[in-house]
Write a protein that holds these residues in place. Structure first.
Motif, PDB file in Angstrom:
ATOM      1  N   TYR A  75       0.834  -1.202   0.000  1.00 12.34           N
ATOM      2  CA  TYR A  75       0.000   0.000   0.000  1.00 12.34           C
ATOM      3  C   TYR A  75       0.869   1.254   0.000  1.00 12.34           C
ATOM      4  CZ  TYR A  75      -3.843  -3.121   1.383  1.00 12.34           C
ATOM      5  OH  TYR A  75      -4.782  -4.116   1.430  1.00 12.34           O
ATOM      6  N   ILE A  76       1.921   1.240   0.810  1.00 11.32           N
ATOM      7  CA  ILE A  76       2.812   2.406   0.897  1.00 11.32           C
ATOM      8  C   ILE A  76       3.492   2.655  -0.440  1.00 11.32           C
ATOM      9  CG2 ILE A  76       4.925   3.292   1.981  1.00 11.32           C
ATOM     10  CD1 ILE A  76       4.028   1.872   4.570  1.00 11.32           C
ATOM     11  N   ASP A  77       3.876   1.598  -1.127  1.00  8.15           N
ATOM     12  CA  ASP A  77       4.537   1.767  -2.424  1.00  8.15           C
ATOM     13  C   ASP A  77       3.581   2.411  -3.432  1.00  8.15           C
ATOM     14  OD1 ASP A  77       7.156   1.299  -3.581  1.00  8.15           O
ATOM     15  OD2 ASP A  77       6.123   0.033  -5.044  1.00  8.15           O
ATOM     16  N   ARG A  78       2.315   2.044  -3.399  1.00  4.70           N
ATOM     17  CA  ARG A  78       1.328   2.683  -4.276  1.00  4.70           C
ATOM     18  C   ARG A  78       1.199   4.159  -3.932  1.00  4.70           C
ATOM     19  NH1 ARG A  78      -3.974  -1.136  -4.589  1.00  4.70           N
ATOM     20  NH2 ARG A  78      -4.654   0.640  -5.882  1.00  4.70           N
ATOM     21  N   MET A  79       1.208   4.477  -2.655  1.00  4.87           N
ATOM     22  CA  MET A  79       1.150   5.873  -2.227  1.00  4.87           C
ATOM     23  C   MET A  79       2.371   6.641  -2.710  1.00  4.87           C
ATOM     24  SD  MET A  79      -0.126   5.111   1.663  1.00  4.87           S
ATOM     25  CE  MET A  79      -0.109   6.787   2.287  1.00  4.87           C
ATOM     26  N   ARG A  80       3.542   6.004  -2.619  1.00  6.23           N
ATOM     27  CA  ARG A  80       4.781   6.662  -3.052  1.00  6.23           C
ATOM     28  C   ARG A  80       4.771   6.938  -4.549  1.00  6.23           C
ATOM     29  NH1 ARG A  80      10.015   3.788  -1.675  1.00  6.23           N
ATOM     30  NH2 ARG A  80      10.835   5.780  -2.429  1.00  6.23           N
ATOM     31  N   HIS A  81       4.003   6.155  -5.297  1.00  2.00           N
ATOM     32  CA  HIS A  81       3.882   6.383  -6.745  1.00  2.00           C
ATOM     33  C   HIS A  81       2.785   7.390  -7.080  1.00  2.00           C
ATOM     34  CE1 HIS A  81       6.474   2.797  -7.240  1.00  2.00           C
ATOM     35  NE2 HIS A  81       6.733   3.332  -8.410  1.00  2.00           N
ATOM     36  N   GLY A  82       2.176   7.987  -6.051  1.00  2.00           N
ATOM     37  CA  GLY A  82       1.243   9.078  -6.298  1.00  2.00           C
ATOM     38  C   GLY A  82      -0.228   8.749  -6.153  1.00  2.00           C
ATOM     39  N   GLU A  83      -0.580   7.480  -5.861  1.00  2.00           N
ATOM     40  CA  GLU A  83      -1.992   7.137  -5.722  1.00  2.00           C
ATOM     41  C   GLU A  83      -2.577   7.787  -4.465  1.00  2.00           C
ATOM     42  OE1 GLU A  83      -3.563   3.245  -6.590  1.00  2.00           O
ATOM     43  OE2 GLU A  83      -1.582   2.589  -7.293  1.00  2.00           O
ATOM     44  N   VAL A  92      -0.357  11.560  -0.114  1.00  2.00           N
ATOM     45  CA  VAL A  92       0.706  11.756   0.876  1.00  2.00           C
ATOM     46  C   VAL A  92       2.018  11.918   0.113  1.00  2.00           C
ATOM     47  CG1 VAL A  92       1.943  10.773   2.836  1.00  2.00           C
ATOM     48  CG2 VAL A  92      -0.534  10.423   2.630  1.00  2.00           C
ATOM     49  N   ARG A  93       2.668  13.057   0.303  1.00  2.00           N
ATOM     50  CA  ARG A  93       3.862  13.375  -0.494  1.00  2.00           C
ATOM     51  C   ARG A  93       5.179  13.124   0.221  1.00  2.00           C
ATOM     52  NH1 ARG A  93       2.457  16.103  -5.055  1.00  2.00           N
ATOM     53  NH2 ARG A  93       0.393  17.066  -5.152  1.00  2.00           N
ATOM     54  N   TRP A  94       5.139  12.975   1.547  1.00  2.00           N
ATOM     55  CA  TRP A  94       6.380  12.860   2.312  1.00  2.00           C
ATOM     56  C   TRP A  94       6.509  11.474   2.938  1.00  2.00           C
ATOM     57  CZ3 TRP A  94      10.198  16.466   2.459  1.00  2.00           C
ATOM     58  CH2 TRP A  94       9.879  17.731   1.948  1.00  2.00           C
ATOM     59  N   TYR A  95       7.745  10.944   2.920  1.00  2.00           N
ATOM     60  CA  TYR A  95       8.002   9.611   3.476  1.00  2.00           C
ATOM     61  C   TYR A  95       9.283   9.644   4.301  1.00  2.00           C
ATOM     62  CZ  TYR A  95       4.292   8.400   0.373  1.00  2.00           C
ATOM     63  OH  TYR A  95       3.057   8.368  -0.230  1.00  2.00           O
ATOM     64  N   ALA A  96       9.161   9.276   5.561  1.00  2.00           N
ATOM     65  CA  ALA A  96      10.322   9.249   6.454  1.00  2.00           C
ATOM     66  C   ALA A  96      11.043   7.928   6.274  1.00  2.00           C
ATOM     67  CB  ALA A  96       9.871   9.415   7.902  1.00  2.00           C
ATOM     68  N   LYS A  97      12.287   8.010   5.887  1.00  2.00           N
ATOM     69  CA  LYS A  97      13.107   6.814   5.728  1.00  2.00           C
ATOM     70  C   LYS A  97      13.502   6.339   7.115  1.00  2.00           C
ATOM     71  CE  LYS A  97      16.866   5.125   2.807  1.00  2.00           C
ATOM     72  NZ  LYS A  97      17.913   5.516   1.852  1.00  2.00           N
ATOM     73  N   SER A  98      13.009   5.171   7.491  1.00  2.00           N
ATOM     74  CA  SER A  98      13.158   4.715   8.858  1.00  2.00           C
ATOM     75  C   SER A  98      14.609   4.530   9.229  1.00  2.00           C
ATOM     76  CB  SER A  98      12.401   3.400   9.057  1.00  2.00           C
ATOM     77  OG  SER A  98      12.635   2.891  10.338  1.00  2.00           O
ATOM     78  N   SER A  99      14.964   5.039  10.393  1.00  2.00           N
ATOM     79  CA  SER A  99      16.324   4.879  10.897  1.00  2.00           C
ATOM     80  C   SER A  99      16.328   4.056  12.173  1.00  2.00           C
ATOM     81  CB  SER A  99      16.947   6.245  11.158  1.00  2.00           C
ATOM     82  OG  SER A  99      16.130   6.987  12.040  1.00  2.00           O
ATOM     83  N   GLY A 100      15.282   3.265  12.363  1.00  2.00           N
ATOM     84  CA  GLY A 100      15.217   2.429  13.548  1.00  2.00           C
ATOM     85  C   GLY A 100      16.139   1.234  13.474  1.00  2.00           C
ATOM     86  N   ASN A 155      11.400  11.372  -4.311  1.00  2.00           N
ATOM     87  CA  ASN A 155      10.692  10.109  -4.169  1.00  2.00           C
ATOM     88  C   ASN A 155      10.229   9.651  -5.546  1.00  2.00           C
ATOM     89  OD1 ASN A 155       9.003   7.952  -3.188  1.00  2.00           O
ATOM     90  ND2 ASN A 155       7.269   9.350  -3.415  1.00  2.00           N
ATOM     91  N   TYR A 156      10.882   8.615  -6.080  1.00  2.00           N
ATOM     92  CA  TYR A 156      10.576   8.156  -7.445  1.00  2.00           C
ATOM     93  C   TYR A 156      10.577   9.378  -8.360  1.00  2.00           C
ATOM     94  CZ  TYR A 156       9.360   3.623  -5.395  1.00  2.00           C
ATOM     95  OH  TYR A 156       9.394   2.424  -4.737  1.00  2.00           O
ATOM     96  N   ASN A 157       9.589   9.487  -9.232  1.00  2.00           N
ATOM     97  CA  ASN A 157       9.505  10.670 -10.100  1.00  2.00           C
ATOM     98  C   ASN A 157       8.221  11.441  -9.841  1.00  2.00           C
ATOM     99  OD1 ASN A 157      11.953  10.253 -11.607  1.00  2.00           O
ATOM    100  ND2 ASN A 157      10.941   8.535 -12.602  1.00  2.00           N
ATOM    101  N   VAL A 158       7.684  11.315  -8.637  1.00  2.00           N
ATOM    102  CA  VAL A 158       6.434  11.982  -8.291  1.00  2.00           C
ATOM    103  C   VAL A 158       6.727  13.438  -7.952  1.00  2.00           C
ATOM    104  CG1 VAL A 158       4.450  11.987  -6.742  1.00  2.00           C
ATOM    105  CG2 VAL A 158       5.479   9.819  -7.440  1.00  2.00           C
ATOM    106  N   ALA A 159       6.007  14.353  -8.592  1.00  2.00           N
ATOM    107  CA  ALA A 159       6.248  15.787  -8.385  1.00  2.00           C
ATOM    108  C   ALA A 159       6.021  16.172  -6.927  1.00  2.00           C
ATOM    109  CB  ALA A 159       5.334  16.595  -9.298  1.00  2.00           C
ATOM    110  N   ASN A 160       6.926  16.959  -6.399  1.00  2.00           N
ATOM    111  CA  ASN A 160       6.828  17.498  -5.035  1.00  2.00           C
ATOM    112  C   ASN A 160       6.726  16.422  -3.960  1.00  2.00           C
ATOM    113  OD1 ASN A 160       6.737  20.214  -6.068  1.00  2.00           O
ATOM    114  ND2 ASN A 160       4.585  19.846  -6.597  1.00  2.00           N
ATOM    115  N   SER A 161       7.262  15.256  -4.248  1.00  2.00           N
ATOM    116  CA  SER A 161       7.220  14.169  -3.270  1.00  2.00           C
ATOM    117  C   SER A 161       8.649  13.773  -2.938  1.00  2.00           C
ATOM    118  CB  SER A 161       6.466  12.960  -3.843  1.00  2.00           C
ATOM    119  OG  SER A 161       6.350  11.944  -2.876  1.00  2.00           O
TER     120      SER A 161
END
Length: 506
Positions: A75-83, A92-100, A155-161
């Motif tokens: 689901y997150i990957d679909r969101m990252r592609h702009g869905e 959702v345009r922003w994704y925190a790269k987990s550093s845990g 983030n991928y090629n999604v504008a403003n993401s």
């Protein structure tokens, strides 16, 4: 009237609202759940699971399974592609790269507009509200705030993401007014190469009137040491005489406290712990005399807790029926935290473990990670044990620890199982062997399972310490492109993967 006195008026209303954490904790959480399911019911994920706009907690927990990142990754990957409208409403345009974790495999945690405002920035606001409440003579806003952050990238090629460290996302989206009172400048704060960033930050801040500092203790110390080198001074208050507080989080402060107290010798210096992760802002140390934190209950975060006996050695939940909401927790018991948030994380196990110290109000301490422990021989050693053991050994020997990790050594010909600790000392003890003995004995005192396995050296012998060279851990993180920001060294592991990589760094 000082700027801080004027600014304090803004926080008065919120300080009164925070009293509900003492008087109406369960009601606060019920309100949060109603809001989340009302919005979530219109998402793809919500519709697939029949979420409904007015689910009770019992209905919610039956229809929505507890998730790990793997269950939500698609689901997150679909969101990252702009869905849009997948796990949360809109795009959702922003994704925190987990550093845990410092594993090669990264997690990308969605950070929605609501999540920024109603979780992360709300937490930052409340940190200040609590601090000013406890320190009415503060001059916090009469100077600059040194805030460390990470970096971000497209983030991928999604504008403003974009994807990046949570700290970078917060800096990128923060109210422009805040940039007038913070250092370094935004461009410097978002540099990805830590060594260059550290140098620029130290030079920009050297002559500023810094009143407060915020960041991960290990990375902040690295910056402060460079400030000291440039200034030629002995103590930090000689550089920044109006410095009054360090807002810290990300890793345990215990191993670093002595170093900070030696660097900052003024008697009125304050330290305030926060629990702000990529997944949300969860806790604030509201009482300077109590090391536990207040669980923040009226943000867009609904909490559930799984007792550790329901978690297997791989950190996976074995029995969902054991999961309880806030009112079901007991003090003195270790729980894995499960959250649902306005960033689209539904019943998500974040991997952290906590222990409640109070139910009126709900206060807790972080005890470790569901996967960051050693249980190779039934010893069940958790990070909380390790931190307390190291603190005691340092007190007894005068040593100071900068970084560490530990892993099991398995039985082989001529080898009895034991734990191997790789430690980088800021101040080395006179005897590493004595330090190891003190640490081992303290761990037995803290953990009955560890004590049982150490009985008469039958199943396990005393731990062994390997002294790490200076900057070994930094070099290892740098080799993975994870130096700086919120990245952390894994403290305990059931395998030897991390420690072997470290031992093999040239």
């Amino acid at each position: 009237m000082s700027i801080t006195s004027i600014a304090s008026l803004y926080f008065r209303k919120r300080q009164r609202e925070l009293e509900k954490h003492f008087t109406e904790p369960v009601q606060l959480q019920e309100t949060v759940l109603r809001r989340l399911v009302s919005i979530g019911s219109d998402t793809l994920y919500g519709k697939e699971r029949g979420m409904g706009k007015a689910l009770s907690y019992e209905q919610f927990s039956k229809r929505i399974a507890v998730n790990t990142y793997e269950e939500l990754k698609g689901y997150i990957d679909r969101m990252r592609h702009g869905e849009k409208n997948i796990l949360w409403r809109g795009q959702v345009r922003w994704y925190a790269k987990s550093s845990g974790t410092t594993n090669d495999k990264s997690k990308f945690i969605p950070v929605s507009k609501e999540g920024l405002k109603r979780i992360h920035y709300a937490g930052g606001n409340d940190v200040v509200a609590y601090y000013l409440q406890n320190n009415p003579k503060s001059r916090l806003f009469d100077g600059r705030a040194l805030i460390l952050g990470g970096s971000h990238s497209p983030n991928y090629n999604v504008a403003n993401s974009l994807v990046g460290d949570l700290s970078a996302i917060l800096i990128e989206n923060i109210n422009p007014i805040v940039n007038l009172v913070r250092v370094p400048d935004k461009k410097t704060a978002l540099i990805s190469e830590f060594d260059r960033k550290r140098e620029l930050i130290a030079r920009q801040c050297l002559n500023a009137n810094v009143t407060n500092i915020s960041g991960v203790p290990s990375w902040m110390m690295s910056v402060l040491m460079r400030v000291m080198e440039l200034s030629g001074k002995q103590h930090l208050e000689e550089v920044w005489p109006n410095l009054e507080v360090f807002f810290h989080g990300g890793i345990a402060f215990t191993p670093y406290r002595k170093q900070y107290e030696q660097l900052i010798t003024k008697s009125d210096m304050h330290y305030m712990e926060t629990y702000n992760a990529s997944e949300g802002f969860f806790g604030i140390q509201n009482d300077p005399t109590d090391s536990s934190m207040m669980l923040m209950l009226d943000y867009d975060v609904f909490y559930e807790f799984a007792p550790m006996e329901a978690i297997d050695d791989e950190g996976m939940l074995m029995d969902e029926s054991k999961v309880v909401p806030l009112e079901g927790v007991e003090t003195g018991k270790n729980y894995a935290m499960i959250i649902s948030t306005s960033c689209g994380l539904w019943r998500y196990m974040i991997g952290d473990t906590v222990r409640f110290t109070s139910r009126k109000p709900y206060k807790f301490v972080i005890t470790g990670r569901t996967k960051s422990f050693i249980n190779a021989f039934g010893e069940e050693l958790i990070v909380d044990n390790a931190e307390k053991g190291l603190q005691y050994a340092c007190q007894q020997t005068g040593a100071q620890v900068r970084e560490y990790t530990a892993a099991p050594v398995f039985r082989a010909e001529g080898v009895v199982p034991h734990h191997q600790w790789l430690i980088e000392f800021t101040k080395e003890p006179e005897s590493i062997d004595e330090f190891a003995t003190i640490l081992d004995r303290k761990l037995q005192e803290l953990n009955s399972d560890y004590e049982a396995k150490r009985f008469k050296d039958i199943n396990m012998v005393r731990l062994k310490i390997v002294k790490a060279r200076k900057d070994l851990f930094d070099d290892w993180l740098r080799s993975k492109g994870k130096l700086g920001g919120q990245h952390k060294v894994p403290r305990l592991a059931n395998t030897r993967k991390h420690i072997e990589e470290l031992l093999n760094v040239e």
